[in-house]
Motif scaffolding. Sequence first.
Motif, mmCIF file in Angstrom:
data_model
loop_
_atom_site.group_PDB
_atom_site.id
_atom_site.type_symbol
_atom_site.label_atom_id
_atom_site.label_comp_id
_atom_site.label_asym_id
_atom_site.label_seq_id
_atom_site.Cartn_x
_atom_site.Cartn_y
_atom_site.Cartn_z
ATOM 1 N N ALA A 64 -9.033 -3.919 -7.540
ATOM 2 C CA ALA A 64 -10.085 -3.094 -8.144
ATOM 3 C C ALA A 64 -9.752 -1.611 -8.066
ATOM 4 C CB ALA A 64 -11.422 -3.375 -7.465
ATOM 5 N N SER A 65 -9.215 -1.166 -6.935
ATOM 6 C CA SER A 65 -8.947 0.257 -6.757
ATOM 7 C C SER A 65 -7.582 0.675 -7.296
ATOM 8 C CB SER A 65 -9.029 0.629 -5.268
ATOM 9 O OG SER A 65 -8.126 -0.149 -4.507
ATOM 10 N N ASN A 66 -6.773 -0.300 -7.736
ATOM 11 C CA ASN A 66 -5.424 0.037 -8.195
ATOM 12 C C ASN A 66 -5.088 -0.531 -9.573
ATOM 13 O OD1 ASN A 66 -3.841 1.437 -5.858
ATOM 14 N ND2 ASN A 66 -5.035 -0.191 -4.876
ATOM 15 N N SER B 78 -8.217 -7.617 -2.806
ATOM 16 C CA SER B 78 -9.085 -6.468 -2.542
ATOM 17 C C SER B 78 -8.463 -5.154 -3.009
ATOM 18 C CB SER B 78 -9.396 -6.380 -1.042
ATOM 19 O OG SER B 78 -8.218 -6.095 -0.303
ATOM 20 N N LEU B 79 -7.140 -5.153 -3.246
ATOM 21 C CA LEU B 79 -6.468 -3.950 -3.729
ATOM 22 C C LEU B 79 -6.549 -3.795 -5.244
ATOM 23 C CD1 LEU B 79 -3.111 -3.801 -1.717
ATOM 24 C CD2 LEU B 79 -5.063 -2.275 -1.495
ATOM 25 N N ARG C 51 0.832 -1.208 0.000
ATOM 26 C CA ARG C 51 0.000 0.000 0.000
ATOM 27 C C ARG C 51 0.865 1.256 0.000
ATOM 28 N NH1 ARG C 51 -2.963 -3.729 2.952
ATOM 29 N NH2 ARG C 51 -5.132 -3.964 2.264
#
Length: 312
Positions: free
Chosen positions: A68-70, A65-66, A38
Motif C-alpha cells: 500500500a505504501s510503495n 503490508s509494504l 525496505r
Amino acid sequence: MDSVEHRSVLLEGAVASLAIKKDGKYMDATFGRGGHSRAILAALGPKGRLLALDRDPEAVTAGESLIASNAPRFCIAHTSFSHLLEAWEAYADGTRADGVLFDLGVSSPQLDRPERGFGFLRDGPLDMRMDPGSGVCAATWLNRAPQEEIAAVLRDYGEERQSRRIAAAIVRRRRDQPITRTSELADLVAAVVGRREPGKHPATRSFQAIRIHINDELEELRRALAMSLRILRPGGRLVVISFHSLEDRIVKRFMREQARGQALPRHLPVPGTGRSDQTLRLIGKPVRPSAAEIERNPRARSAVLRVAEKLP
C-alpha cells in the motif's frame, strides 16, 4: 506482522553491492521479513521497481503490508526462488533486472517460533518446511525413511561425523514410538553425540541437515543461481549472502565458473584468454560481518557476502 525481531545480516553491504539506480528494477529473491527490501525501496526513486519472492506464506503476508505504501514500486509473490524466472517474466513485461539479491538464511521468526519446527530451544512439532502447505514435514520423513538415507542426509548436509549412529538411534526409537517433536529429536541426538563443541548444541548439525533435505535447499539454490543470469541485464549485479559452507561452496563455485567461462582447445585460433562463455565478473572479495554486527546479532557470525556482475 511477527512479534519476533528479525535483523537482516550484512544489510548495508548487500544493498550497496547492488549499486542501485533510482529507476532500476530489482529482485529480492528471499524476502524473509523485508529488511533488505525496505532498504532497496529506500534507495529507489518513483520509477524504480522491486519484486520480492518467498516460499513462506507468513513472509508473504508480512510483505503485503509494504504494498500500500510503495505501490506501484513493490510487489511480492508467493513462490520459491527456483521459480524466479517465471515470476520475473510475469512481473517485468520483457525487461531485465538490474540486480538480484539472495539472503539464504532462515529468518528469526522461523527459527524462534516453536510451531515451525526449525529450532530445538523450545519444543514444537517437527515440521521444518519453509512452506507448511506443501511437501513432506520432517517428522513424516524421519519416521519413514530408510536408515541409510537418514545417515546420508546427516553426513552430506550436516557434515555430522556421528551420522550412522544417529540414524540407527532414530530407527530404534521410531519402532516403539514415532518421533514427532523437536525436543524428542534434539534429546535423542544429544544422547548419541554428547557435548562436543562448546557453545553449540549437539543437535545443530542434524537439524540443519534435515531442514536442507526437507526443503531441497541446495538444488533450489543451484537452479535459482542459473536462472538469475537469464533475468539480469548486462551490468546487473548478483548478490548472495550464505550462512553455511555447503551454500557458500555452491555460490562460490557458480560465480567462479561463470567468471572463468569454458576453456577452449589450445589449437583453435581464438585470440585473448582462450576461454569463452564468460557471463560474470567477480566484484571485490567475500565480505563477512564485523565484530560489532556479530555482537548485535550472533546469527550473523557465519555469513558470507559474494557479489558478481553480468557481462555483456
